[in-house]
Design an enzyme around this catalytic site. Sequence first.
Site, PDB file in Angstrom:
ATOM      1  N   LYS A 145       0.796  -1.272  -0.096  1.00  0.00           N
ATOM      2  CA  LYS A 145       0.117   0.000  -0.063  1.00  0.00           C
ATOM      3  C   LYS A 145       0.762   1.259  -0.151  1.00  0.00           C
ATOM      4  O   LYS A 145       1.770   1.168   0.675  1.00  0.00           O
ATOM      5  CB  LYS A 145      -0.853  -0.002   1.172  1.00  0.00           C
ATOM      6  CG  LYS A 145      -1.939  -1.113   1.386  1.00  0.00           C
ATOM      7  CD  LYS A 145      -3.053  -0.948   0.513  1.00  0.00           C
ATOM      8  CE  LYS A 145      -3.705  -2.364   0.552  1.00  0.00           C
ATOM      9  NZ  LYS A 145      -5.212  -2.380  -0.113  1.00  0.00           N
ATOM     10  N   LYS A 171       2.010  -9.366  -1.527  1.00  0.00           N
ATOM     11  CA  LYS A 171       1.029  -9.348  -3.064  1.00  0.00           C
ATOM     12  C   LYS A 171       0.941  -8.073  -3.417  1.00  0.00           C
ATOM     13  O   LYS A 171       0.773  -7.394  -2.582  1.00  0.00           O
ATOM     14  CB  LYS A 171      -0.026 -10.186  -2.669  1.00  0.00           C
ATOM     15  CG  LYS A 171      -1.075  -9.595  -1.894  1.00  0.00           C
ATOM     16  CD  LYS A 171      -2.712 -10.108  -2.249  1.00  0.00           C
ATOM     17  CE  LYS A 171      -3.421  -9.679  -3.291  1.00  0.00           C
ATOM     18  NZ  LYS A 171      -4.101  -8.445  -3.130  1.00  0.00           N
ATOM     19  N   ASP A 173      -1.419  -5.311  -5.378  1.00  0.00           N
ATOM     20  CA  ASP A 173      -2.797  -5.144  -5.340  1.00  0.00           C
ATOM     21  C   ASP A 173      -3.464  -5.442  -6.519  1.00  0.00           C
ATOM     22  O   ASP A 173      -2.789  -5.646  -7.645  1.00  0.00           O
ATOM     23  CB  ASP A 173      -3.023  -3.647  -4.876  1.00  0.00           C
ATOM     24  CG  ASP A 173      -4.141  -3.685  -3.582  1.00  0.00           C
ATOM     25  OD1 ASP A 173      -5.137  -4.267  -3.698  1.00  0.00           O
ATOM     26  OD2 ASP A 173      -3.948  -2.917  -2.672  1.00  0.00           O
ATOM     27  N   GLU A 174      -4.661  -5.660  -6.505  1.00  0.00           N
ATOM     28  CA  GLU A 174      -5.426  -6.267  -7.490  1.00  0.00           C
ATOM     29  C   GLU A 174      -5.755  -5.335  -8.880  1.00  0.00           C
ATOM     30  O   GLU A 174      -5.652  -5.784 -10.001  1.00  0.00           O
ATOM     31  CB  GLU A 174      -7.046  -6.621  -7.194  1.00  0.00           C
ATOM     32  CG  GLU A 174      -7.940  -5.561  -6.906  1.00  0.00           C
ATOM     33  CD  GLU A 174      -7.809  -4.673  -5.634  1.00  0.00           C
ATOM     34  OE1 GLU A 174      -7.029  -5.430  -4.908  1.00  0.00           O
ATOM     35  OE2 GLU A 174      -8.227  -3.600  -5.389  1.00  0.00           O
ATOM     36  N   HIS A 261      -7.291 -13.624  -6.738  1.00  0.00           N
ATOM     37  CA  HIS A 261      -8.064 -12.280  -5.973  1.00  0.00           C
ATOM     38  C   HIS A 261      -9.300 -12.530  -6.785  1.00  0.00           C
ATOM     39  O   HIS A 261      -9.547 -13.057  -7.691  1.00  0.00           O
ATOM     40  CB  HIS A 261      -7.340 -11.190  -6.406  1.00  0.00           C
ATOM     41  CG  HIS A 261      -7.543 -10.056  -5.507  1.00  0.00           C
ATOM     42  ND1 HIS A 261      -8.942  -9.253  -5.790  1.00  0.00           N
ATOM     43  CD2 HIS A 261      -7.184  -9.473  -4.357  1.00  0.00           C
ATOM     44  CE1 HIS A 261      -9.038  -8.490  -4.916  1.00  0.00           C
ATOM     45  NE2 HIS A 261      -8.031  -8.243  -4.139  1.00  0.00           N
ATOM     46  N   LYS A 301     -13.283  -5.246   6.389  1.00  0.00           N
ATOM     47  CA  LYS A 301     -14.023  -4.144   5.902  1.00  0.00           C
ATOM     48  C   LYS A 301     -15.043  -4.546   4.806  1.00  0.00           C
ATOM     49  O   LYS A 301     -15.936  -3.890   4.386  1.00  0.00           O
ATOM     50  CB  LYS A 301     -13.007  -3.082   5.202  1.00  0.00           C
ATOM     51  CG  LYS A 301     -12.233  -3.484   3.923  1.00  0.00           C
ATOM     52  CD  LYS A 301     -11.437  -2.643   3.482  1.00  0.00           C
ATOM     53  CE  LYS A 301     -10.808  -3.178   2.022  1.00  0.00           C
ATOM     54  NZ  LYS A 301      -9.763  -2.162   1.638  1.00  0.00           N
TER      55      LYS A 301
HETATM   56  C1  CAP Z   1      -6.971  -5.516   1.246  1.00  0.00           C
HETATM   57  C2  CAP Z   1      -7.208  -5.302  -0.248  1.00  0.00           C
HETATM   58  C3  CAP Z   1      -7.860  -6.586  -0.967  1.00  0.00           C
HETATM   59  C4  CAP Z   1      -9.566  -6.719  -0.658  1.00  0.00           C
HETATM   60  C5  CAP Z   1     -10.218  -7.716  -1.375  1.00  0.00           C
HETATM   61  C6  CAP Z   1      -7.894  -4.116  -0.579  1.00  0.00           C
HETATM   62  O1  CAP Z   1      -6.357  -4.337   1.636  1.00  0.00           O
HETATM   63  O2  CAP Z   1      -5.832  -5.479  -0.900  1.00  0.00           O
HETATM   64  O3  CAP Z   1      -8.013  -6.381  -2.155  1.00  0.00           O
HETATM   65  O4  CAP Z   1      -9.511  -7.296   0.801  1.00  0.00           O
HETATM   66  O5  CAP Z   1     -11.209  -8.407  -0.551  1.00  0.00           O
HETATM   67  O6  CAP Z   1      -7.379  -3.370  -1.461  1.00  0.00           O
HETATM   68  O7  CAP Z   1      -8.818  -3.989   0.001  1.00  0.00           O
HETATM   69  P1  CAP Z   1      -6.657  -3.768   3.105  1.00  0.00           P
HETATM   70  P2  CAP Z   1     -11.666  -9.664  -0.557  1.00  0.00           P
HETATM   71  O8  CAP Z   1      -5.979  -4.991   3.976  1.00  0.00           O
HETATM   72  O9  CAP Z   1      -5.996  -2.496   3.099  1.00  0.00           O
HETATM   73  O10 CAP Z   1      -7.834  -3.774   3.537  1.00  0.00           O
HETATM   74  O11 CAP Z   1     -10.471 -10.511  -0.191  1.00  0.00           O
HETATM   75  O12 CAP Z   1     -12.698  -9.637   0.293  1.00  0.00           O
HETATM   76  O13 CAP Z   1     -12.023 -10.267  -1.769  1.00  0.00           O
HETATM   77 MG    MG Z   2      -6.756  -5.056  -3.045  1.00  0.00          MG
END
Ligand code: CAP
Ligand code: MG
Length: 405
Positions: A145, A171, A173-174, A261, A301
């Site tokens: 992040k 990892k 981010d998506e 993801h 969240k």
């Molecule tokens: C978590 C995360 C994930 C989400 C996806 C985000 O970051 O990288 O992409 O958790 O949700 O960008 O929000 P944080 P899920 O730890 O900063 O929240 O795994 O439920 O599909």
């Molecule tokens: Mg993410």
Amino acid sequence: MGYVDLKYKPTANDMVCSFYLEPEGISLEKAAEDIAAESSIGTWTEVATMSSRIKKMGAKVFSIRKNIVKVAYPQELFEKGNIPQILSSVAGNIFGMKAVKNLRLLDVEFPEELAKSFKGPEVGLDDVRRITGVYDRPLLGTIYKPKLGLSPKEMEKEAYIVYSNGIDWSKDDENLASMEFNKFEERVVRVLSVVDRIKSEEGRTVIYAPNTTGPVDKMIERAEFIKEQGGKCIMVDVLTIGWSALQYLRKQNFGKIIHGHRAMHAAITRNKKHGISMLVLAKCARLAGVSALHTGTVFGKMEGGKDVVINLNNFLKSDFFGLKRVMPIASGGLHPGLIPELVNALGNDLIINCGGGLWGHPQGSAAGARAMRQSLDSALEGIPLRKYAESHDELKMALKKWGGL
Ligand code: CAP
Ligand code: MG
């Protein structure tokens, strides 16, 4: 046409789908008949080309209880090893029919022959344990992040900080692919150099999951690059790349962990009355061959209740026609204050990801990683979190900022 037969008993040759169905302006039974027709062999009117042979291939509604409708489909309606075709049938046109006010595909029970026509994971949960050498606790992961904006050099620096302070898995981010500010190849080379450094300094095998998400040719090029560079994991956004791309990636037999993801899933799964359940998507992801899959956090969240997440994780870890087991990933709004409750609810076979909950630590990323590890240790040692925090400063600061369960 007779698509409803409440006396019918499904056989080992049938694929059984459970739907939640609310009809629009017609009876539940008629709407159930319409979806069975459209999702198998029928259309809105009788056609001259229908024959008694083809009629036998029709789906059968064999149970209607309240709004839950169960439909059996003869497996000859489906092409083996073809997830897109299966979903085009049982999760396709029917969602848009006027006969339907709300329709949700809750579950798909695959017949053995059809399930076994898929490869499933090449590398599964037990292989992840073997590769990392971590058997007796959840793995601790993080997402770099800010989710976009860091340069490869900055990621390299942060990678060393977090791995050397106890993180097992990091990892992308998506939505990080290959941008001007962060080119895929440079990032992979730099972060994997840290993975090697940790191996030589500590003997630990840590994992880096670079996001290969893109058009299928780019995705494969990137996966090949990871392989060339000695990486152990390939990350993809399974829904935005599509099932076909995921199956194609698996078919390459790269021998790598596929980190799945699920970005965009909530557009499909979130409405409790309409769409497709995450369980069905998780079944498809396992058939297609992911090694690890995001399934939710209960406490973080993202939307997703405890029963739903436990049910998903149990499916991924259970026997499924001999296909390898899949490691669940809890990610989204997690921080050290939530880890013991999470482990309590979801167990040891889990990757616990904190993004904001690591990089947002008031003392920075090294302290963030240490606080995660301390929180996990408190859970493993059975010491209440707040008591453990009295003698662990980083954890104490994390709880002060974010609270704890
Ligand atoms: C978590 C995360 C994930 C989400 C996806 C985000 O970051 O990288 O992409 O958790 O949700 O960008 O929000 P944080 P899920 O730890 O900063 O929240 O795994 O439920 O599909
Ligand atoms: Mg993410």
